[in-house]
Scaffold this active site. Structure first.
Site, PDB file in Angstrom:
ATOM      1  N   ASP A   2    -109.619 -22.505 -77.180  1.00 35.46           N
ATOM      2  CA  ASP A   2    -108.290 -23.104 -77.253  1.00 35.46           C
ATOM      3  C   ASP A   2    -107.766 -23.170 -78.688  1.00 35.46           C
ATOM      4  O   ASP A   2    -108.041 -24.115 -79.434  1.00 35.46           O
ATOM      5  CB  ASP A   2    -108.349 -24.504 -76.626  1.00 35.46           C
ATOM      6  CG  ASP A   2    -106.962 -25.045 -76.329  1.00 35.46           C
ATOM      7  OD1 ASP A   2    -106.028 -24.710 -77.092  1.00 35.46           O
ATOM      8  OD2 ASP A   2    -106.816 -25.783 -75.357  1.00 35.46           O
ATOM      9  N   TYR A   9    -100.743 -29.716 -70.123  1.00 38.52           N
ATOM     10  CA  TYR A   9     -99.538 -29.661 -70.942  1.00 38.52           C
ATOM     11  C   TYR A   9     -98.616 -30.838 -70.629  1.00 38.52           C
ATOM     12  O   TYR A   9     -98.655 -31.380 -69.522  1.00 38.52           O
ATOM     13  CB  TYR A   9     -98.789 -28.351 -70.678  1.00 38.52           C
ATOM     14  CG  TYR A   9     -99.533 -27.139 -71.169  1.00 38.52           C
ATOM     15  CD1 TYR A   9     -99.528 -26.811 -72.512  1.00 38.52           C
ATOM     16  CD2 TYR A   9    -100.263 -26.353 -70.297  1.00 38.52           C
ATOM     17  CE1 TYR A   9    -100.216 -25.707 -72.977  1.00 38.52           C
ATOM     18  CE2 TYR A   9    -100.967 -25.240 -70.749  1.00 38.52           C
ATOM     19  CZ  TYR A   9    -100.937 -24.921 -72.090  1.00 38.52           C
ATOM     20  OH  TYR A   9    -101.622 -23.837 -72.550  1.00 38.52           O
TER      21      TYR A   9
HETATM   22  P1  NAD Z   1     -98.687 -31.052 -77.058  1.00 37.97           P
HETATM   23  O1  NAD Z   1     -98.775 -30.528 -78.442  1.00 37.97           O
HETATM   24  O2  NAD Z   1     -97.995 -30.211 -76.025  1.00 37.97           O
HETATM   25  O3  NAD Z   1     -97.967 -32.499 -77.074  1.00 37.97           O
HETATM   26  C1  NAD Z   1     -98.394 -33.506 -77.958  1.00 37.97           C
HETATM   27  C2  NAD Z   1     -98.334 -34.846 -77.302  1.00 37.97           C
HETATM   28  O4  NAD Z   1     -96.979 -35.281 -77.217  1.00 37.97           O
HETATM   29  C3  NAD Z   1     -98.882 -34.911 -75.875  1.00 37.97           C
HETATM   30  O5  NAD Z   1     -99.906 -35.882 -75.833  1.00 37.97           O
HETATM   31  C4  NAD Z   1     -97.667 -35.296 -75.036  1.00 37.97           C
HETATM   32  O6  NAD Z   1     -98.017 -36.125 -73.929  1.00 37.97           O
HETATM   33  C5  NAD Z   1     -96.825 -36.048 -76.050  1.00 37.97           C
HETATM   34  N1  NAD Z   1     -95.412 -36.165 -75.675  1.00 37.97           N
HETATM   35  C6  NAD Z   1     -94.609 -35.249 -75.059  1.00 37.97           C
HETATM   36  N2  NAD Z   1     -93.369 -35.754 -74.911  1.00 37.97           N
HETATM   37  C7  NAD Z   1     -93.378 -37.009 -75.446  1.00 37.97           C
HETATM   38  C8  NAD Z   1     -92.396 -38.033 -75.604  1.00 37.97           C
HETATM   39  N3  NAD Z   1     -91.144 -37.903 -75.146  1.00 37.97           N
HETATM   40  N4  NAD Z   1     -92.789 -39.181 -76.225  1.00 37.97           N
HETATM   41  C9  NAD Z   1     -94.054 -39.362 -76.674  1.00 37.97           C
HETATM   42  N5  NAD Z   1     -95.013 -38.422 -76.547  1.00 37.97           N
HETATM   43  C10 NAD Z   1     -94.685 -37.275 -75.945  1.00 37.97           C
HETATM   44  O7  NAD Z   1    -100.111 -31.428 -76.459  1.00 37.97           O
HETATM   45  P2  NAD Z   1    -101.583 -31.013 -76.909  1.00 37.97           P
HETATM   46  O8  NAD Z   1    -102.010 -31.850 -78.031  1.00 37.97           O
HETATM   47  O9  NAD Z   1    -101.668 -29.553 -77.105  1.00 37.97           O
HETATM   48  O10 NAD Z   1    -102.424 -31.384 -75.606  1.00 37.97           O
HETATM   49  C11 NAD Z   1    -102.186 -32.534 -74.869  1.00 37.97           C
HETATM   50  C12 NAD Z   1    -103.419 -32.863 -74.041  1.00 37.97           C
HETATM   51  O11 NAD Z   1    -103.826 -31.768 -73.225  1.00 37.97           O
HETATM   52  C13 NAD Z   1    -104.670 -33.191 -74.849  1.00 37.97           C
HETATM   53  O12 NAD Z   1    -104.701 -34.447 -75.399  1.00 37.97           O
HETATM   54  C14 NAD Z   1    -105.740 -33.004 -73.777  1.00 37.97           C
HETATM   55  O13 NAD Z   1    -105.823 -34.144 -72.952  1.00 37.97           O
HETATM   56  C15 NAD Z   1    -105.194 -31.856 -72.983  1.00 37.97           C
HETATM   57  N6  NAD Z   1    -105.882 -30.612 -73.414  1.00 37.97           N
HETATM   58  C16 NAD Z   1    -106.832 -30.066 -72.602  1.00 37.97           C
HETATM   59  C17 NAD Z   1    -107.504 -28.935 -73.014  1.00 37.97           C
HETATM   60  C18 NAD Z   1    -108.561 -28.298 -72.175  1.00 37.97           C
HETATM   61  O14 NAD Z   1    -109.020 -28.948 -71.262  1.00 37.97           O
HETATM   62  N7  NAD Z   1    -108.940 -27.058 -72.459  1.00 37.97           N
HETATM   63  C19 NAD Z   1    -107.203 -28.337 -74.234  1.00 37.97           C
HETATM   64  C20 NAD Z   1    -106.226 -28.931 -75.040  1.00 37.97           C
HETATM   65  C21 NAD Z   1    -105.575 -30.049 -74.601  1.00 37.97           C
END
Ligand code: NAD
Length: 374
Positions: A127, A225
């Site tokens: 990832d 996502y």
């Molecule tokens: P991202 O960069 O798409 O978003 C960042 C954060 O912003 C997210 O936590 C989202 O909920 C939050 N957000 C979106 N709209 C918002 C709003 N209006 N106000 C406040 N917050 C808001 O997300 P990311 O960091 O790439 O990943 C999110 C989650 O996905 C991770 O924390 C994890 O739980 C999961 N994830 C899983 C895997 C996997 O299993 N392979 C890998 C990466 C991430």
């Protein structure tokens, strides 16, 4: 079979593979060709690649002789013209460049875009969004500390006491969680907003306060996502964020929605209520920004508040960024290269299917096709 690594265009400093990644490819009987000076900005010079068994070539030679071409950023349009049946792998943001992908499909090449990788447990070691967002979250806090005209930690000194910096983090995904951990290590007091209630425990376990806003859209079925929120939720969230922004010395925003413009969470009026010398680091700058005043790759100063829109924070740490990116890529290549060094595209594998954008003259990715078909 030959893998070619292209030199990235400035201001990119990362490279797709470092010399340390080549031993695994050698074991699979894969030849590696590196464009001359491709690793220089990541502190890996051509000699190190040669020692690790790679051949140094010109860009033209790589484009001609490699079966798989690694290029984090999009190669030039003219270069894509002649790639025919080759595989290109990088981070091409096809949800924002769907028309470019449609054009690439007509050239006959196969395109894998690592930002499309499904977010499942098996995918974690590949990832790139996570490995690079982790760096961005860490560097966001260090950048803020450099710009902030005060201390982060609380101090009681003979010359008087200094209160701790108050930090607000919007979005507790990978970047946000790393930003919390880094800010706490530096002694800041941290408050956090996220639309996913599931992150509350993680936020609290890092020692930050989680501010809840009721009624967020359920993102649990969005494959890891974030999802778009209703206008009504965003209004309620805005009122709470306004209170928190006015108290904060530093704000780090990370809220992004795949394929969509980032939500504007901080208005000009909110920023005008901040103290002089406050700092905002907007990690969503590349997709439009979380503030009304963010400018991609610029720092705007408004009423004494610095709003940093640097979308290349991972590139400010090119050695570790390339180390982790390269390992992610190696882990993914394992899915499409056999142990004997032959290409094997198994589209039954959800990770291969989900990451592939273009193959056989068409766009193969459902999410990209949905954008093209409106
Ligand atoms: P991202 O960069 O798409 O978003 C960042 C954060 O912003 C997210 O936590 C989202 O909920 C939050 N957000 C979106 N709209 C918002 C709003 N209006 N106000 C406040 N917050 C808001 O997300 P990311 O960091 O790439 O990943 C999110 C989650 O996905 C991770 O924390 C994890 O739980 C999961 N994830 C899983 C895997 C996997 O299993 N392979 C890998 C990466 C991430």
């Amino acid at each position: 079979m030959t893998i070619g690594v292209l030199k990235e265009p400035a201001p990119e400093t990362r490279v797709s593979l470092l010399p340390e990644h080549l031993a695994t490819l050698k074991k699979w009987n894969v030849n590696v060709c590196i464009e001359s000076n491709a690793g220089a900005t990541a502190f890996a010079n051509d000699d190190k690649y040669t020692e690790a068994g790679a051949t140094i070539q010109s860009r033209a030679e790589i484009l001609q002789s490699s079966d798989i071409i690694l290029s984090i950023n999009t190669p030039d349009k003219s270069e894509i013209e002649n790639l025919q049946s080759k595989i290109v792998l990088g981070v091409y943001q096809p949800l924002f460049t769907a028309q470019v992908m449609k054009d690439w499909a007509t050239k006959g090449l196969t395109v894998f875009s690592m930002d499309m990788l499904p977010r499942t447990t098996r995918a974690q070691s590949m990832d790139i969004l996570s490995s690079q967002a982790n760096i961005a979250g860490y560097k966001a806090v260090l950048t803020a500390a450099n710009l902030f005209p005060k201390y982060f930690p609380m101090f009681m000194t003979a010359a008087g006491s200094v209160p701790p910096a108050k930090m607000l983090i919007l979005g507790a995904g990978v970047a946000g969680l790393q930003a919390i951990a880094t800010a706490k290590r530096l002694g800041a007091v941290v408050e956090v907003f996220d639309t996913r209630p599931a992150v509350k425990e993680e936020v609290m376990s890092l020692g930050a306060k989680f501010v809840e806003v009721e009624g967020a859209a359920d993102a649990s079925k969005a494959g890891g996502y974030a999802v778009e929120q209703t206008a009504e939720f965003l209004e309620r969230q805005k009122a709470k964020i306004a209170e928190a922004v006015a108290k904060a010395d530093i704000v780090i925003t990370t809220a992004q929605i795949p394929g969509k413009k980032a939500p504007v969470l901080i208005t000009t009026a909110m920023m005008e209520a901040m103290k002089n010398g406050s700092v905002i680091i907007d990690l969503a700058a590349a997709t439009g920004g979380n503030t009304e005043l963010t400018k991609t790759d610029e720092t705007v100063i408004h009423n004494g508040v610095s709003i940093v829109g640097n979308s290349y924070l991972a590139s400010t740490m090119p050695s570790d960024a390339s180390k982790l990116y390269g390992k992610n890529v190696l882990n993914f290549l394992q899915l499409i290269i056999t142990k004997e060094g032959a290409i094997n595209l198994n589209f039954e594998d959800d990770l291969v299917k989900g990451t592939c954008v273009v193959h056989g003259g068409v766009i193969t990715n459902d999410r990209v096709n949905a954008i093209i078909n409106g």
